[in-house]
Write an enzyme that holds these catalytic residues in place. Structure first.
Site: not given
Ligand code: VGL
Ligand code: ZN
Length: 236
Positions: A16, A126, A181
């Protein structure tokens, strides 16, 4: 050159590394999130058997957005809600709500442009099911068997199958955010039997003090190894 272990086929997992998780414009910017890029790029230059990037890739009506929940208690930047399994209402868990982020095909959902994308072998999206948050790159939060694909399964990541097909033994993880994540992905990776490393210069936390510490504690407890870049070698 140190001797590579006999059974060593390492994967790099870049979690991410997207605009919405980074200053200056991200809607859910992790403090100093952009600063991990030199480390991630250095790792991308090493000979991992496979280099995978994940993207948080949400529809507009995603369950993790506070704005999609009615009620004044959900107006806060981060609040809690109960998530119910789509097919089994007896299974629930409590989680946080967030500002809208990483909406599919928007600028905020793009990987950082300074990332060496040409070295990434595969991108896995995802959190595409609006009914489920999905912090882990491996499984949904209910930890369903990842290879089931019947109509009641909510496991949507292709990552477990990919790593298994490639014969991966070790997984090195970097990305955002350390306390969400990255942590969930690392714990799942260890649970799936991979020798798992989180490279600490390659990750940043939403909450850099308490969140970071708690994430390290829970990752270590799951058997994840937390390492630095010094002496990093993946020859195999
Ligand atoms: C994430 C909060 C919401 C992350 C993803 O990638 O850590 N955190 N969605
Ligand atoms: Zn998300």
């Amino acid at each position: 050159m140190s001797q590579a272990p006999q059974n060593f086929k390492p994967a790099l997992l870049v979690v991410d590394v997207q605009e919405d998780f980074c200053p200056p414009n991200g809607s859910l910017a992790v403090p100093n999130g952009r600063d991990i890029v030199p480390t991630v790029n250095e790792l991308l230059s090493l000979p991992f058997a496979i280099k995978v990037a994940t993207r948080d890739w949400h529809p507009r009506d995603h369950i993790s957005f506070a704005s999609n929940h009615a009620g004044p208690e959900n107006i806060a930047y981060v609040s809690k809600t109960i998530i119910i399994h789509p097919f089994d209402p007896s299974r629930t868990y409590e989680t946080l709500l967030w500002p809208p982020h990483c909406i599919q095909d928007t600028p905020g959902a793009q990987l950082l442009s300074e990332l060496h994308r040409n070295r990434i072998d595969m991108i896995i999206d995802k959190g595409k099911d609006s009914r489920l948050e999905m912090y882990s790159s491996f499984t949904d939060p209910f930890h369903e068997a990842p290879f089931t694909s019947d109509s009641t399964s909510v496991s949507t990541s292709e990552l477990p199958r990919l790593l298994q097909e490639k014969g991966i033994t070790h997984v090195y993880i970097v990305g955002l955010a350390q306390d969400y994540c990255v942590r969930a992905s690392a714990i799942d990776s260890a649970r799936f039997g991979y020798t798992t490393f989180v490279v600490k210069e390659g990750t940043m936390a939403v909450d850099p003090v308490e969140g970071w510490k708690e994430a390290e504690r829970s990752m270590l407890e799951a058997g994840v190894r937390i390492v630095g870049m010094e002496g990093m070698e993946v020859a195999w």
